[in-house]
Every structure is written in C-alpha cells, then in structure tokens.
Design a protein around this motif. Sequence first.
Motif, PDB file in Angstrom:
ATOM      1  N   ASN A 233       0.714  -1.194  -0.074  1.00 32.04           N
ATOM      2  CA  ASN A 233       0.000   0.198   0.009  1.00 32.04           C
ATOM      3  C   ASN A 233       0.958   1.292  -0.036  1.00 32.04           C
ATOM      4  OD1 ASN A 233       0.680   0.448   2.713  1.00 32.04           O
ATOM      5  ND2 ASN A 233      -0.759  -1.052   3.383  1.00 32.04           N
ATOM      6  N   TYR A 234       0.216   2.408   0.042  1.00 28.11           N
ATOM      7  CA  TYR A 234       0.805   3.886  -0.122  1.00 28.11           C
ATOM      8  C   TYR A 234       2.048   4.106   1.284  1.00 28.11           C
ATOM      9  CZ  TYR A 234       1.481   8.767  -0.275  1.00 28.11           C
ATOM     10  OH  TYR A 234       1.899  10.054  -0.430  1.00 28.11           O
ATOM     11  N   TYR A 283      -6.028   9.353  -8.203  1.00 31.81           N
ATOM     12  CA  TYR A 283      -5.027   8.647  -7.650  1.00 31.81           C
ATOM     13  C   TYR A 283      -3.857   9.259  -7.409  1.00 31.81           C
ATOM     14  CZ  TYR A 283      -8.302   4.848  -9.479  1.00 31.81           C
ATOM     15  OH  TYR A 283      -9.179   3.905  -9.671  1.00 31.81           O
ATOM     16  N   THR A 354      -4.811   4.564  -4.510  1.00 29.92           N
ATOM     17  CA  THR A 354      -6.120   5.127  -4.487  1.00 29.92           C
ATOM     18  C   THR A 354      -5.900   6.395  -3.317  1.00 29.92           C
ATOM     19  OG1 THR A 354      -7.018   3.718  -2.461  1.00 29.92           O
ATOM     20  CG2 THR A 354      -7.549   3.169  -4.886  1.00 29.92           C
ATOM     21  N   LYS A 355      -6.993   7.033  -3.125  1.00 30.22           N
ATOM     22  CA  LYS A 355      -6.825   8.015  -1.881  1.00 30.22           C
ATOM     23  C   LYS A 355      -6.658   7.549  -0.580  1.00 30.22           C
ATOM     24  CE  LYS A 355      -9.583  11.835  -4.049  1.00 30.22           C
ATOM     25  NZ  LYS A 355     -10.716  12.592  -3.813  1.00 30.22           N
ATOM     26  N   GLU A 356      -7.160   6.321  -0.435  1.00 31.65           N
ATOM     27  CA  GLU A 356      -7.285   5.600   1.028  1.00 31.65           C
ATOM     28  C   GLU A 356      -5.866   4.754   1.096  1.00 31.65           C
ATOM     29  OE1 GLU A 356     -11.004   6.834  -0.027  1.00 31.65           O
ATOM     30  OE2 GLU A 356      -9.789   5.102  -1.425  1.00 31.65           O
ATOM     31  N   GLY A 357      -4.977   5.061   0.195  1.00 32.21           N
ATOM     32  CA  GLY A 357      -3.976   4.099   0.123  1.00 32.21           C
ATOM     33  C   GLY A 357      -3.844   2.824  -0.469  1.00 32.21           C
ATOM     34  N   GLU A 358      -4.505   2.208  -0.936  1.00 35.06           N
ATOM     35  CA  GLU A 358      -4.852   0.945  -1.399  1.00 35.06           C
ATOM     36  C   GLU A 358      -3.959   0.988  -2.927  1.00 35.06           C
ATOM     37  OE1 GLU A 358      -7.824  -2.653  -2.387  1.00 35.06           O
ATOM     38  OE2 GLU A 358      -8.773  -0.435  -2.422  1.00 35.06           O
TER      39      GLU A 358
END
Length: 361
Positions: A233-234, A283, A354-358
């Motif tokens: 992830n991010y 993204y 993604t914005k959520e870090g996925e």
Amino acid sequence: MNDDKFVEVKNLKKVYDNGHEAIKDVSFSVKKGDLVCLLGPSGCGKTTILNMLAGLLNPTSGDILFDGKSVVNVAPKDRQIGYVFQNYALYPHMTVLQNVMFPLTVGKQKMPKDKAKEIAEKYMETTQITELADQKPGNLSGGQQQRVAIARALVQQPKILLMDEPLSNLDARLRLKIREEIRNLVKKVGITTLFVTHDQEEALSIGDKIILFNNGVIQQDDMGQNLYLEPNNYFVANFVGNPVIDNFKVTVKDGKITGSDFEINVDDLEQSRFKHDLTDGEYTLSVRPENILPADSGRVSAKIDDVELIGRERILKFIHDGFQARSLVDLETPIKRGDTVNLKMRLDRVFLFTKEGERVY
C-alpha cells in the motif's frame, strides 16, 4: 511442533486502560532460527508486541505460542526467552563477568558459581568480550555494553531472543559494525530472534523477513526486497526506500492517466501488475527515484534545484506540483543544479494508489 511457526501470534489485541488500542488484531508467525525485524515508526506498536511476547505486558485478547504451546499465562521467567533492552540494563556495580553470570545465579535455575562462570565465559568468547571480564559497564563503550547485554541474554540458552532497538544508542559507523555482528551471532547460535527497529536500512540489512507496522496494524509481512519492489500500500511504499519514493497526483479518465504536465495511456501499463480494476477517479502515481531518469524525451520536464552526492550515485532534486521529487542517477551523469531535463518513467515500475492508500497497480 511446527518449525515454520516456531513463534506464532494469533489475533493479538492490546487496549490500555485509557481506551487506546495499541495493537489491533495482529497475527504473524516466525520460522525457527529466523531473524525477523519488527519495523515501523515510533508509536506503531512494535515494542508493545515485543513486551507481550516477553510477558512484560498482558494482551487484551488473542494468543501467543512458542513451539506450539500457548505462553499467555506463563510467567516471563518461564518463557525461555532472552531480552536485550534498548538501554542494555546492565548492573553498574558488577563486572562484565558478574553481569553475564547473573541470570544463572538466581531463581529456580540457580547453579553453582563455577558452573555459571564456565557457561558465561563460553558466551563471552562467542560475543568477543572475554578480555573485558573484570571491567565495570561504566568503563565500556556503547558497542562493548551491547555485546555484554547480548551475552547475558544468551547465557540461559533461551529458545527465543528479543531485542528492542538494540542499536539506537550507537553512532552510525558502529551501528553498521554491530548489526553485522548481531546477524552473524544469532545465525551461529541458531536462535530464533525478533528485533525491533524504526530504521528501515537496519531491518533490510539483517532481517530474514520484515513485519512492518503502522498504528497497531501489520502493513506487510514479507521479505525485505518485496517491501521495496512490491509494497502492499501507499504507507509501505513511502516508509521503505531511501531516497524516498516520488508521488504525483493524477486523474484517471477515459483510459488515460493525467498528471499536471504528463499523460500515460492505461494500455501502456503492464496488465499483469494490476491488483484491481482501474476505475475513473483521483489517484497517486508513485515511482522510485531510480525509475524516473533523464532522457532525450520524457513525460516530465523539470528544473534541477539541487544535486546531492551519495557515494556512487547522485540525487537530482526538483519541484513538481509544489512538492519535492527526486531522480537517482550515477555519478558520471553530466547534470548540474539549474539544468532543465526531461525525465522518463519506467512504467513497469510505477505504482498507483487510491486516496485511501490501497494499491491498484
């Protein structure tokens, strides 16, 4: 008995009296004889895990198994562990030999002093501190104190060695030397070791695998190279790597990935690297500095603000979308501060989050 799960943590939680949830349903296992690093920023829960393994803290729920047997209700002194504390915790009034002998001269396992001395001297030889036997801890360097603490932890011949930030009090050059010694030593002795650190370079250099934590949750449990090359992830992508990864805000729409001054066709990406379907939206495109390189024609044009030398390589620093980004080049690349360059990304080495870090790609 399962050597692949010599240490096993199952659904472990720790909630303090003030309601703070330090560990949130954590599960992992450690192979017999492996050196595993618990890595993460300060306050992420890694020392809390270590203290629960040692029996110094009780979990709120979950189980801890050593060699297939639950130890949650076993007293710390009966868990067959050795613990090396961050501050070494040596007895200042005792000599080195007395410090190393001490665990063998107290408690149920107490043995005659001549026998304790013989065992202590064996481990002092292994840790190369024999000549310091009559010294007091106050006369020793940080590296020497570290070796004494390790010898004392090993002298009871524990099944598991726990080490909490054991190199944090040493200077940079000594840290490099001692971390090599620690890896060589635990492999020579063959002891299963859990090593807590906030230093990614330390973890990458000595760990058979790394368990990366953040906010009491495991972010990735993997070999070190996979945290770097295939981050989950991010957070993992940005925590692991030096120089740090470059992040670009992008929009995905109609089969195109668009940044402030570049565009990538989704079809140009390697299809096998997609983790999920890429839907239209906002993204973060991330790329490590060694994978965004000067080229005759590139996706990003940048003015180099600074050049930093790191051994055989140089970091080219530039501002993109108001944030600093970096390109890693070899020493001979003829680029200097103030130059404007075109930079090309290796599309088989970029990540999309993604914005959520996925991670999507």
